[in-house]
Scaffold this motif. Sequence first.
Motif, short mmCIF file in Angstrom:
data_model
loop_
_atom_site.label_atom_id
_atom_site.label_comp_id
_atom_site.label_asym_id
_atom_site.label_seq_id
_atom_site.Cartn_x
_atom_site.Cartn_y
_atom_site.Cartn_z
N GLU A 114 0.67 -1.04 -0.09
CA GLU A 114 0.26 0.03 0.09
C GLU A 114 0.72 1.07 0.06
OE1 GLU A 114 -0.34 -2.43 2.37
OE2 GLU A 114 -1.98 -3.42 1.62
N GLN A 131 -0.02 4.34 -2.35
CA GLN A 131 -1.34 5.18 -1.94
C GLN A 131 -1.13 5.68 -0.75
OE1 GLN A 131 -1.28 1.96 -3.20
NE2 GLN A 131 -2.83 1.63 -4.95
N ARG A 132 -0.27 5.16 0.29
CA ARG A 132 -0.10 5.82 1.47
C ARG A 132 0.69 7.17 1.54
NH1 ARG A 132 1.44 1.52 4.03
NH2 ARG A 132 3.49 1.88 4.49
N ASP A 181 -1.31 9.82 -0.51
CA ASP A 181 -2.14 10.34 0.35
C ASP A 181 -1.58 11.50 1.17
OD1 ASP A 181 -4.60 8.99 -0.50
OD2 ASP A 181 -4.57 7.64 1.32
N ALA A 195 -7.74 12.18 -0.44
CA ALA A 195 -7.24 10.89 -0.44
C ALA A 195 -7.75 10.09 -1.48
CB ALA A 195 -7.91 10.51 1.22
N GLY A 196 -6.87 9.31 -1.77
CA GLY A 196 -7.20 8.21 -2.76
C GLY A 196 -6.97 8.87 -4.50
N GLU A 197 -6.62 10.28 -4.45
CA GLU A 197 -6.24 10.47 -5.77
C GLU A 197 -4.72 10.76 -6.12
OE1 GLU A 197 -10.12 13.59 -5.72
OE2 GLU A 197 -8.08 14.72 -5.50
#
Length: 420
Positions: free
Chosen positions: A71, A74-75, A78, A88-90
Amino acid sequence: MTSLQDCRALDAQDPLRELRDLFALPAGVTYLDGNSLGPLPKHAGERIARAVREEWGEGLIRSWNSAGWFELPQRVGDRIATLVGARAGEVVATDSTSINLFKVLSAALSIVQADAPARRTVLSERSNFPTDLYIAESLCRERGFTLRLLEAQELASALGEDTAILMLTHVNYRSGAMHDMAAVTRAAQAAGALAVWDLAHSAGAVEVDLHAARADFAVGCGYKYLNGGPGAPAFVWVHPRHADRFWQPLAGWWGHAAPFAFASDYRPAAGIARYLCGTQPVLSLIALDCGLDTVLAAQPLGGMPALRRKSLALTDLFIALVEERCAGHGLGLVTPREHACRGSQVCLTRDEGAYAIVQALVARGVIGDYRAGPPDILRFGLAPLYLRFEDVWNAVEHLREVLAGGEWRRAEFNRKQAVT
């Protein structure tokens, strides 16, 4: 006249002064090149060593799950999102700026070809960073578009019915000039074009709000103001209105909707995850995460607005001191004086000896850098996380002594001798 004591007084009042202690800064060095490579966060060495020793050494392949390696893009993304006005998540942290630009520019061209196939021109600034221009040139040749390069002041009037994409770096690497992202994006979109932004000299140094500006695509760098280490992963953002419309061209298994299904056909993941490609560089992502710790440590102290205020104060001071103490030595200023138009660097020009002057400063422990012209540029990045006002005074004093004492002439002579 501003004195050293005045600068020390500013440091004593600086609400961000404690952040300097987060970095392993060499003794006797004034570091004004964080716009090329941020310094080492003190805790990065041990954090990376622990990842090597425990997560890789003991956890082995289990650490993809047990240590959260899988992860990481993504982490870390964020965390970057909080600095650039994304949600978040973009954002994902991955690959290099060049590779990410290739991905988003290709996707943007696909959108244009689907929605407005008559539009065939990509506009950019002639002094944009070369890798951005090379990527754009390559894609334009491949896809039958034309890359048109103009001066910054010519871009607005050039937007028209043929414009497909406006591709710009938010803060110019040579001059430190900063575009009004919201206004430029509005103008591009009003003309029917998409806006693609490179945040390499912005993220972590100036305030950025991608959603407020309604930008279409953005990429950025992890090793400059985010202090992620040499060759740190870059990042990529795509506005949600575009994210699921097209594949990006590097359709690798990490961007698959179900990578561990090991299907023989590609099915892109939803949203920004499809902008991943191959297996991710775990140790580099951990180093970047440590760099982000230093930037995000400013959050309880006022966050990016506080960093921006200090950045402007540092650059104001540098400009004022150069003009006070180095007058008569042929230095020019290319960085805008207006706060709204300035990044976090100051760029000076000189008709003769710019390279040699920078080398003489480096020999004294004042590390800036040089960019060949015309005009030749002496470039100084003033990162507010770790730079003191006293450092600015000392750097300009060294510059004055180099100019007045002729050290640069010796450095220039040595350079010419080496060339011949």
